[in-house]
Enzyme design. Structure first.
Site, PDB file in Angstrom:
ATOM      1  N   SER A   1       0.691  -0.644  -0.139  1.00 63.62           N
ATOM      2  CA  SER A   1       0.052  -0.393  -0.002  1.00 63.62           C
ATOM      3  C   SER A   1       0.923   1.382   0.102  1.00 63.62           C
ATOM      4  O   SER A   1       1.570   1.516   0.329  1.00 63.62           O
ATOM      5  CB  SER A   1      -0.426   0.213   1.321  1.00 63.62           C
ATOM      6  OG  SER A   1      -0.127  -0.096   2.001  1.00 63.62           O
ATOM      7  N   LYS A   2       0.791   2.438  -0.296  1.00 60.15           N
ATOM      8  CA  LYS A   2       1.534   3.273  -1.323  1.00 60.15           C
ATOM      9  C   LYS A   2       1.565   4.155   0.481  1.00 60.15           C
ATOM     10  O   LYS A   2       2.496   5.098   1.028  1.00 60.15           O
ATOM     11  CB  LYS A   2       0.730   4.797  -1.675  1.00 60.15           C
ATOM     12  CG  LYS A   2      -0.787   4.590  -1.570  1.00 60.15           C
ATOM     13  CD  LYS A   2      -0.998   5.226  -2.621  1.00 60.15           C
ATOM     14  CE  LYS A   2      -2.806   5.779  -2.277  1.00 60.15           C
ATOM     15  NZ  LYS A   2      -3.670   6.381  -2.986  1.00 60.15           N
TER      16      LYS A   2
END
Ligand code: GLU
Length: 498
Positions: free
Chosen positions: A252-253
């Site tokens: 995930s960013k």
């Protein structure tokens, strides 16, 4: 049979490393079998799809050196390769499914669907369409069509039993039909949903192997049913394990930059990024860590993919990148790469208009501009603490701004300024004070060119990565706090829309 594989990205955001990973395995499989690999743009979500995102996806995959044999930019026998240009085709098949009794018109309003969903959630029942319009009488259907009542087309799904299918890596998979929703195939504006368009295109484009991320396993029963209804042979399915953060959660960013363009901007080499992605769940027969794309194609064996969640670890990627630099690049070759990357006149010309009035001698330029080409900055928490704002406010400044910037369709000065204005007004802070920690997070210094210009020059990926990094330095935002901040932020957004 000639093997045909595809990558089918939706152009709704930044080009994701997960897309490159799936593209790489599709390409490796096709090449290892003497087959073809194509690129198809799945832009059925008209609200979220943008041309800019499509362009960036193509640019990022090309930068990596992943080349397709057919695609929207180069055409091919089975085009068009952009789903928004194929709506008539999907409509035809949706009508056929209705005529043959495998799909039905559903006139339920969005409000009704929402009520059903809420009551199912309350009663802890599986959430999904309750079959209200599945058996409407034909005279009722005629009447509502003539009255121009809007409708969608939904597929019929068996209510009992199981869907059983084979996956190349996972063997036999069984999913209860009771868990599968009566999926909308055609929306009320007569545009298809992903499921219909994906199956129709995979069939018409002659795809023999659907190799995609494991998040699509639960959609596969719907797809298999559509192949059956339409009397088509189904392709083979292979669901790749998802890439993970080092803590094993889904990549995930928030924890790892996920945009391919970030890695380009950081100065990773496409060769080493591809090499690293090739090691995600797969290894060479002799287990060597460094290999080229060509070597991977020659040795590729799909059954050697292992299912343990592959961890995408930037430290390991950096190490591998260093090995590539040391072992594969002469000084001349490296100098050539560096000038293509950032040490070039074009980059200097972008910067000079902002810098020329601030320098007296040429060497002043280096300290002024170093943050524009460096990667993550060596700053710590104390650098971000300004006398005007307390710790909690700094966290909010960073988090709200990240959210606002993530939502920008275009990355330009005007949009960035309006995002900053929005959050500073929302937090009731003077813009100058609000920008204090932002400035430090982006440039690592108190003197440099303006924040807006810096963000334009740094680009979306690097600006957001530095802001996220600063937020982590401030201790990050836990789940509970995130929910609270999200609510305040969403309320501000909705009141701004009114
Ligand atoms: N458009 C889907 C995506 O964005 C493609 C999924 C598939 O490969 O079937 O991932």
């Amino acid at each position: 049979m000639s093997i045909r594989t595809r990558i089918a990205p939706s152009p709704t955001g930044d080009p994701h490393v997960g897309t490159a990973y799936v593209a790489l395995f599709n390409l490796a499989f096709a090449r290892s079998q003497g087959g073809k690999f194509l690129l198809r743009i799945e832009d059925t979500d008209r609200q979220r799809s943008t041309q800019a995102s499509e362009d960036k996806i193509l640019q990022a995959l090309k930068w990596l050196g992943l080349h397709w044999d057919e695609g929207p930019d180069i055409g091919g026998k089975f085009g068009p390769y952009r789903q928004s240009e194929r709506s008539d085709i999907y409509r035809k098949y949706a009508c056929r499914l209705v005529e043959e009794g495998n799909a039905f018109r559903c006139f339920c309003s969005a409000e009704r669907i929402e009520e059903v969903r809420k009551s199912q959630m309350k009663n802890r029942q599986p959430v999904g369409y309750d079959g209200h319009c599945r058996n409407l009488k034909s005279c009722e259907i005629e009447r509502r069509i003539s009255a121009k009542d809007p409708f969608v087309i939904r597929m019929k799904v068996p209510r009992h039993g199981q869907c059983v299918f084979d996956d190349i890596l996972r063997g036999t998979i069984s999913i209860d039909w009771s868990q599968i929703d009566s999926q909308v195939l055609l929306k009320s504006d007569a545009m298809p949903t992903y499921h219909l368009a994906n199956v129709v295109d995979d069939h018409l484009m002659g795809i023999t192997h659907v190799i995609r991320g494991e998040e699509w396993i639960n959609s596969t029963p719907k797809h298999i049913l559509l192949y059956e209804y339409l009397g088509w042979d189904q392709p083979e399915f292979c669901h790749l394990p998802l890439l993970r953060n080092t803590d094993k959660t889904k990549l995930s960013k928030r924890k790892n930059p996920t945009s391919i363009l970030y890695y380009e901007r950081m100065g990773f080499l496409p060769e080493s990024l591809l090499n690293y992605l090739g090691r995600m769940g797969w290894s060479m027969p002799d287990e060597r860590e460094k290999f080229s794309l060509k070597e991977m194609f020659e040795a590729f064996d799909i059954s050697r993919i292992s299912l343990g969640g592959p961890v995408f670890d930037i430290e390991k990627l950096s190490w591998l990148n260093g090995v590539w630099i040391r072992e594969e690049f002469s000084d001349e070759q490296l100098a050539n790469r560096l000038s293509k990357w950032a040490f070039n006149e074009a980059k200097l010309l972008e910067f000079l208009p902002h810098a020329r009035d601030r320098i007296e001698i040429l060497s002043d330029l280096a300290p002024l501009g170093f943050y524009l080409i460096s990667g993550m900055l060596q700053i710590d928490r104390s650098d971000l603490m300004t006398s005007d704002l307390d710790e909690e406010q700094i966290i909010q400044v960073l988090q709200y701004l990240i959210w606002r910037l993530e939502g920008l369709k275009d990355w330009n000065r005007e949009e960035i300024l309006s995002a900053c204005n929005f959050v500073s007004i929302m937090m009731d802070l003077k813009l100058k004070i609000f920008l204090g920690p932002v400035f430090m997070a982006l440039s690592g210094s108190v003197v440099s060119i303006s924040v807006m210009d810096s963000m334009c020059l740094l680009g979306r990926e690097m600006s957001l990565a530095r802001l996220r990094h600063a937020l982590e330095l401030m201790g990050g935002v836990g789940k509970k706090k995130q929910k609270k901040l999200e609510k305040t932020f969403n309320d501000a957004v909705s009141s701004a829309l009114i």
